[in-house]
Design an enzyme around this catalytic site. Structure first.
Site, PDB file in Angstrom:
ATOM      1  N   GLU A 145      -9.023   3.919  -2.812  1.00  0.00           N
ATOM      2  CA  GLU A 145      -7.743   3.734  -3.490  1.00  0.00           C
ATOM      3  C   GLU A 145      -7.933   3.033  -4.837  1.00  0.00           C
ATOM      4  O   GLU A 145      -8.980   2.457  -5.112  1.00  0.00           O
ATOM      5  CB  GLU A 145      -6.798   2.889  -2.616  1.00  0.00           C
ATOM      6  CG  GLU A 145      -6.605   3.455  -1.214  1.00  0.00           C
ATOM      7  CD  GLU A 145      -5.388   2.882  -0.503  1.00  0.00           C
ATOM      8  OE1 GLU A 145      -4.537   2.256  -1.172  1.00  0.00           O
ATOM      9  OE2 GLU A 145      -5.304   3.079   0.729  1.00  0.00           O
ATOM     10  N   HIS A 200      -3.655  13.997   0.608  1.00  0.00           N
ATOM     11  CA  HIS A 200      -3.943  13.061   1.697  1.00  0.00           C
ATOM     12  C   HIS A 200      -2.812  13.056   2.724  1.00  0.00           C
ATOM     13  O   HIS A 200      -3.043  13.162   3.930  1.00  0.00           O
ATOM     14  CB  HIS A 200      -4.153  11.657   1.138  1.00  0.00           C
ATOM     15  CG  HIS A 200      -4.225  10.585   2.181  1.00  0.00           C
ATOM     16  ND1 HIS A 200      -5.291  10.449   3.038  1.00  0.00           N
ATOM     17  CD2 HIS A 200      -3.345   9.602   2.536  1.00  0.00           C
ATOM     18  CE1 HIS A 200      -5.072   9.427   3.864  1.00  0.00           C
ATOM     19  NE2 HIS A 200      -3.901   8.902   3.575  1.00  0.00           N
ATOM     20  N   THR A 212      -4.665   6.415  -0.274  1.00  0.00           N
ATOM     21  CA  THR A 212      -5.906   7.171  -0.345  1.00  0.00           C
ATOM     22  C   THR A 212      -5.818   8.250  -1.413  1.00  0.00           C
ATOM     23  O   THR A 212      -4.850   9.008  -1.464  1.00  0.00           O
ATOM     24  CB  THR A 212      -6.191   7.851   1.004  1.00  0.00           C
ATOM     25  OG1 THR A 212      -6.139   6.871   2.021  1.00  0.00           O
ATOM     26  CG2 THR A 212      -7.549   8.529   1.002  1.00  0.00           C
ATOM     27  N   GLU A 246      -9.981  12.520   6.948  1.00  0.00           N
ATOM     28  CA  GLU A 246      -9.810  13.844   6.344  1.00  0.00           C
ATOM     29  C   GLU A 246     -11.131  14.590   6.205  1.00  0.00           C
ATOM     30  O   GLU A 246     -11.204  15.794   6.444  1.00  0.00           O
ATOM     31  CB  GLU A 246      -9.196  13.716   4.954  1.00  0.00           C
ATOM     32  CG  GLU A 246      -7.759  13.250   4.925  1.00  0.00           C
ATOM     33  CD  GLU A 246      -7.344  12.973   3.493  1.00  0.00           C
ATOM     34  OE1 GLU A 246      -6.949  13.912   2.789  1.00  0.00           O
ATOM     35  OE2 GLU A 246      -7.444  11.802   3.062  1.00  0.00           O
ATOM     36  N   ASP A 262      -9.232   0.404   1.490  1.00  0.00           N
ATOM     37  CA  ASP A 262      -8.276   0.038   2.541  1.00  0.00           C
ATOM     38  C   ASP A 262      -8.882   0.425   3.888  1.00  0.00           C
ATOM     39  O   ASP A 262      -8.559   1.455   4.468  1.00  0.00           O
ATOM     40  CB  ASP A 262      -6.966   0.785   2.265  1.00  0.00           C
ATOM     41  CG  ASP A 262      -5.934   0.572   3.356  1.00  0.00           C
ATOM     42  OD1 ASP A 262      -5.958  -0.482   3.991  1.00  0.00           O
ATOM     43  OD2 ASP A 262      -5.104   1.483   3.550  1.00  0.00           O
ATOM     44  N   ASP A 288       0.851  -1.184   0.000  1.00  0.00           N
ATOM     45  CA  ASP A 288       0.000   0.000   0.000  1.00  0.00           C
ATOM     46  C   ASP A 288       0.893   1.243   0.000  1.00  0.00           C
ATOM     47  O   ASP A 288       1.773   1.368   0.853  1.00  0.00           O
ATOM     48  CB  ASP A 288      -0.884  -0.022   1.245  1.00  0.00           C
ATOM     49  CG  ASP A 288      -2.002   0.994   1.175  1.00  0.00           C
ATOM     50  OD1 ASP A 288      -2.445   1.325   0.059  1.00  0.00           O
ATOM     51  OD2 ASP A 288      -2.444   1.451   2.253  1.00  0.00           O
ATOM     52  N   TYR A 311       1.457   2.667  15.324  1.00  0.00           N
ATOM     53  CA  TYR A 311       2.223   2.772  14.072  1.00  0.00           C
ATOM     54  C   TYR A 311       3.640   3.321  14.212  1.00  0.00           C
ATOM     55  O   TYR A 311       4.423   3.220  13.242  1.00  0.00           O
ATOM     56  CB  TYR A 311       1.438   3.570  13.025  1.00  0.00           C
ATOM     57  CG  TYR A 311       1.650   5.054  13.056  1.00  0.00           C
ATOM     58  CD1 TYR A 311       1.082   5.833  14.050  1.00  0.00           C
ATOM     59  CD2 TYR A 311       2.432   5.682  12.085  1.00  0.00           C
ATOM     60  CE1 TYR A 311       1.271   7.194  14.076  1.00  0.00           C
ATOM     61  CE2 TYR A 311       2.639   7.051  12.118  1.00  0.00           C
ATOM     62  CZ  TYR A 311       2.046   7.797  13.115  1.00  0.00           C
ATOM     63  OH  TYR A 311       2.246   9.150  13.140  1.00  0.00           O
ATOM     64  N   TYR A 332       1.191   5.707  -0.571  1.00  0.00           N
ATOM     65  CA  TYR A 332       0.757   6.887   0.201  1.00  0.00           C
ATOM     66  C   TYR A 332       1.026   8.069  -0.712  1.00  0.00           C
ATOM     67  O   TYR A 332       1.752   8.984  -0.353  1.00  0.00           O
ATOM     68  CB  TYR A 332       1.640   6.904   1.461  1.00  0.00           C
ATOM     69  CG  TYR A 332       1.307   7.821   2.590  1.00  0.00           C
ATOM     70  CD1 TYR A 332       0.051   7.833   3.178  1.00  0.00           C
ATOM     71  CD2 TYR A 332       2.291   8.671   3.127  1.00  0.00           C
ATOM     72  CE1 TYR A 332      -0.212   8.655   4.260  1.00  0.00           C
ATOM     73  CE2 TYR A 332       2.025   9.480   4.204  1.00  0.00           C
ATOM     74  CZ  TYR A 332       0.766   9.469   4.778  1.00  0.00           C
ATOM     75  OH  TYR A 332       0.519  10.268   5.858  1.00  0.00           O
ATOM     76  N   THR A 351      -9.161  -5.676   3.520  1.00  0.00           N
ATOM     77  CA  THR A 351      -8.967  -4.771   2.394  1.00  0.00           C
ATOM     78  C   THR A 351      -9.870  -5.286   1.281  1.00  0.00           C
ATOM     79  O   THR A 351      -9.736  -6.438   0.871  1.00  0.00           O
ATOM     80  CB  THR A 351      -7.493  -4.794   1.918  1.00  0.00           C
ATOM     81  OG1 THR A 351      -6.633  -4.492   3.027  1.00  0.00           O
ATOM     82  CG2 THR A 351      -7.267  -3.807   0.792  1.00  0.00           C
ATOM     83  N   ARG A 388       0.141  14.367  13.384  1.00  0.00           N
ATOM     84  CA  ARG A 388       1.403  14.912  13.913  1.00  0.00           C
ATOM     85  C   ARG A 388       1.354  16.435  13.853  1.00  0.00           C
ATOM     86  O   ARG A 388       2.126  17.068  13.121  1.00  0.00           O
ATOM     87  CB  ARG A 388       2.585  14.403  13.073  1.00  0.00           C
ATOM     88  CG  ARG A 388       2.787  12.889  13.122  1.00  0.00           C
ATOM     89  CD  ARG A 388       3.920  12.409  12.222  1.00  0.00           C
ATOM     90  NE  ARG A 388       3.628  12.523  10.804  1.00  0.00           N
ATOM     91  CZ  ARG A 388       2.933  11.648  10.093  1.00  0.00           C
ATOM     92  NH1 ARG A 388       2.457  10.559  10.672  1.00  0.00           N
ATOM     93  NH2 ARG A 388       2.701  11.843   8.815  1.00  0.00           N
ATOM     94  N   GLN A 440      -4.544   2.275  14.752  1.00  0.00           N
ATOM     95  CA  GLN A 440      -3.397   2.723  13.946  1.00  0.00           C
ATOM     96  C   GLN A 440      -2.564   3.791  14.668  1.00  0.00           C
ATOM     97  O   GLN A 440      -1.326   3.724  14.682  1.00  0.00           O
ATOM     98  CB  GLN A 440      -3.919   3.263  12.610  1.00  0.00           C
ATOM     99  CG  GLN A 440      -2.854   3.729  11.644  1.00  0.00           C
ATOM    100  CD  GLN A 440      -3.471   4.363  10.373  1.00  0.00           C
ATOM    101  OE1 GLN A 440      -4.685   4.330  10.167  1.00  0.00           O
ATOM    102  NE2 GLN A 440      -2.625   4.939   9.544  1.00  0.00           N
TER     103      GLN A 440
END
Lengths: 400, 400
Positions: B187, B119, B334, B348, B219, B112, B230, B114, B243, B128, B226
Site C-alpha cells: 500500500e 484488488h 492494497t 490474490e 498492511d 485504511d 470481519y 480499499y 502495520t 464472497r 480476518q
C-alpha cells in the site's frame, strides 16, 4: 454527604480549569458537588505522588501503574475524610459549578465493541432481516472494530449533525445530505493505563493491572450513513464524527462492590476467553444506566446483562499480539437489556423508526436539531452506598 | 548522483540515531546513500526553521503547515546543491549504513482504504464467491475503516505471527492458534500535517494544504482470522497486530512530475468526490511498486491504476465533519493492477492459496516463519529523473 453518588468511596478523576486561568488545566477529583484540586493538595500535603497529580492530563497517572493508582487513591481519600487533613483539603475544594471540565486524557486508540446480545440481536433483525440476527462468530468472540480517537470529545461538546451519503430504498444511486437518522448509543468505556508490549497478549487476568477506570460514553451514530457504507469493512463515517465521554473517570477500585457474574454463555469458550474456570472476581459490572432525551427518561439499560465482559474484550483485543498504550479507550458497545425500556439506542427503541417514542415535546424516531441526550449511571458501592458515574451529555447542532 | 533515486528533487524526511548516542533521535533528510542531520545543519546555517528541524520527531514540522514545508524544502535543497553551502552541509552528512532509523512521526489516527478496483474485485470473488464481487457502494465512495495506530511500526521491525480464532470449513466451532494465512498488502500511505476543525469538512482542494507526504506501507494481514471475524463490523485482529511503514516520508512536492489522471469512473460522482470538473491537478500518482519475497520479485503493482485518489479519500474521510490531526495516517488499500503479476497481496497472487507461487526456495501460498517481504517504489521525477520511496521491509518471527 451520605446519599451522594460521589462520596469518599467513588473519587473519580477529571481535568478542570477555572475562569480566571482558562489555559491552566489541572487534575481534579470529584467529591460531592466539589472538585478537589489534587495537584495543589498534593503539594500542600507533601505527597510523594505530586508529580503525576500536578500534570495537565491524566496520562502520567494512567501510565504510573496499579500500585501508584492504589496509593494515590488511598492518599486522596485520607485527605478528604480524616480529621487531621480535612481542614487543609477544604482549602483546595472548588465548587463544581465554577469550573470547566475538559477531556481528561489523551485518547490513544479507540475500539468499540458490540457486546450486548440483546442489542446485536435487535440490530441484526433491523439491518439484516433476511439473515440470522447474530452472525456465526458472535458467541465465540467479542466482536469489535477501531473507531476514530481524534473525535472523542468531552461531555457538553455540541454534536454537529453529520452529512454524508445515504441510499434511499428503491433508488440505485446514493444521495448526499445531513443524516436523517441521527442516533445515540449508551455505552460504558474502559480506559487503559498500563501499556503492553507488541507481540505479548494480555490475558483475562491482566484486566486489573492494565485498566485504570470506567467512563460513560455516547457513540453517536448516523444510521442511514452507516447502513450504506458498512459492508464489507464496517462502520466508518456513520460513527467517526463524534464520540462523547464523561469528564469523570471512575477508578476500577471504586466498583468492587458492583462486580457481578456475567450471563451464562451458550457455547464453550476458547481458553483465552474462558472466565468460568478462572476462579477470579466476577467479570461483569452492575451499572444501572439512564438515558434522557431533553430531560425525559427514554431507557434504563442494565450493564449487568452484557454477554461479553471488559476483561474478555481486553484479552481478545490483544490476543493477536496487539500492544496497549496508555490512553487506549475501549467501549462496550450499546448496552441493551431484554426489555424494550432497556434498549440503549433509538434504532432499537423505535425499531428502525417504525414505532416512534411519545415524548412530552412530541414524537421522536431519530434526533432532531437541538435535542439534548444525557447518560447517567450508578453502581452499588460499599455498605449500601451508591457510586455515580459522571454524566455524559451532548446537544445536536444543525449541519453547517 | 544523477541516477540515484534519492537526489536533490526527492529529499524525504526520516528520524535517526547513531550508535554512540542511541537515545538521541534526530530528523534527517536522505540524500543518495547519506543522511543529512537537518537539525545540526539548520543550526550551522542559521535557519529560521531550526526549531522544527531540531525536534526529536517529524510532528512539529508536520504541524507547521504548507508554507513552512515549502520554505524548509527549498532551504535544504540549497544547502545540498549550491556551491556556497555544500561544504558546510557535507559536515552534517552521515552514511546511511551507520545510522538507525525510527518511526518518524507519532501516528494519530490510522485509516485504511480499499481503493483498487482490481484488488476489491479479486477479494470479493475469493471471500464472497456467491455474491457480486464489488458491494453496491464501492463505486460511489472510497470504502475505508479505522486501523490500530499503536501498532504501526517502522520498517525492519520483526512481525510476530499472530494467533487467533479461525473457523475451518465444515466445522461449526472455531479453533485457536497461529495464523496459517499470513499475508502482506502493498500500500501507499499518506501523512497528514495540517489539522482541521471538527465539524468542518476538508474538500478535494484541501489535499495539498493538509497532506504532507507519502510513505510505503505493508498492511500485514492474517486471512484466516480476518475471514472469521470481519462480518459485520469489519477487519479487526486480522490486521491490528502490525502495520509497517517506510522510515522515509517523501514530501508531496517531490511527486509533482508523477501526477496522473485516475482511471475513468463508471458512475457519476457526488459533488464532494467529483474530481473531473475541478480543473485542478490530476489526482493520481504514477508510483511503480515492487514486492519482493526473500529477495525475489513477486509483484509489480502500479499505483496509477487506483480507482479512488488520495484527495478523494481525504474528502470522504472528513465529509461528515471528522477532524484531522497532525500525524494522521491513511493508506490506499492494497495496490493491484489488472494483471496477475501486478497483484499486491498473496491472497490474490495465489487465489486464496489455490495457485502457489513458485519461488527458488520452494512453493509459497502464504508466509512462512523467517520470510522477509520488502516493498520498494519509484516515481517519475523532473527531467527524466526518478524519485524513490523508502523501502519498507519486515521478517516474520514465529508465534511466541
Amino acid at each position: 454527604m451520605s446519599d451522594t453518588l460521589f462520596g469518599p468511596d467513588n473519587l473519580p478523576y477529571g481535568l478542570f480549569s477555572t475562569p480566571d486561568r482558562p489555559g491552566h488545566r489541572r487534575l481534579g477529583v470529584r467529591f460531592g458537588d466539589d472538585v478537589l484540586d489534587v495537584g495543589a493538595a498534593a503539594a500542600a500535603f507533601g505527597s510523594a505522588h505530586a508529580e503525576v497529580l500536578r500534570a495537565p492530563s491524566l496520562n502520567p497517572l494512567l501510565a504510573a501503574g496499579r500500585s501508584v493508582w492504589r496509593a494515590v487513591r488511598a492518599e486522596i481519600r485520607a485527605w478528604l475524610t480524616e480529621d487531621a487533613h480535612r481542614g487543609t483539603a477544604a482549602g483546595h475544594l472548588l465548587p463544581l459549578s465554577g469550573v470547566r471540565l475538559h477531556l481528561p486524557f489523551e485518547v490513544a486508540d479507540y475500539v468499540d465493541f458490540y457486546a450486548s446480545e440483546h442489542h446485536a440481536t435487535n440490530v441484526g433483525r433491523i439491518f439484516r432481516p433476511d439473515s440470522d440476527a447474530l452472525t456465526p462468530n458472535w458467541k465465540h468472540m467479542p466482536i469489535g472494530y477501531h473507531g476514530r480517537a481524534g473525535t472523542v470529545v468531552v461531555s457538553g461538546t455540541p454534536v454537529v449533525r453529520p452529512r454524508g451519503q445515504r441510499k434511499p430504498p428503491n433508488e440505485t444511486a446514493p444521495v448526499f445530505g445531513p443524516t436523517r437518522r441521527l442516533d445515540i448509543e449508551a455505552e460504558v468505556g474502559f480506559v487503559v493505563g498500563t501499556p503492553s508490549e507488541q507481540g505479548s497478549p494480555v490475558g483475562l487476568e491482566g484486566f486489573r493491572d492494565h485498566v485504570f477506570g470506567v467512563t460513560l460514553l455516547n457513540d453517536w451514530s448516523a444510521r442511514d450513513i452507516q447502513a450504506w457504507e458498512y459492508v464489507p469493512l464496517g462502520p466508518f463515517l456513520g460513527k467517526s464524527f463524534a464520540t462523547s465521554v464523561s469528564p469523570w473517570i471512575t477508578p476500577l477500585d471504586a466498583l468492587d462492590a458492583a462486580r457481578v457474574a456475567p450471563p451464562a454463555r451458550d457455547f464453550p469458550l476458547l481458553p483465552y476467553l474462558d472466565d468460568g474456570a478462572a476462579g477470579g472476581e466476577p467479570g461483569g459490572f452492575d451499572l444501572r444506566i439512564t438515558v434522557r432525551l431533553n430531560g425525559h427518561v427514554i431507557a434504563e439499560p442494565p450493564f449487568s446483562t452484557m454477554y461479553w465482559t471488559a476483561a474478555q474484550q481486553l484479552a481478545h483485543m490483544t490476543v493477536n499480539g496487539a500492544s496497549l498504550r496508555t490512553g487506549d479507550l475501549y467501549a462496550s458497545g450499546t448496552v441493551s437489556g431484554p426489555e424494550r425500556a432497556q434498549r440503549g439506542c433509538l434504532l432499537e427503541l423505535t425499531w428502525g423508526g417504525r414505532d416512534p417514542l411519545e415524548l412530552p415535546d412530541g414524537e421522536r424516531t431519530f434526533l432532531k436539531d437541538g435535542d439534548e441526550v444525557t447518560l447517567s449511571a450508578w453502581a452499588p458501592g460499599p455498605d449500601g452506598s451508591r457510586i455515580g458515574l459522571g454524566e455524559v451529555t451532548g446537544r445536536v447542532a444543525p449541519s453547517v
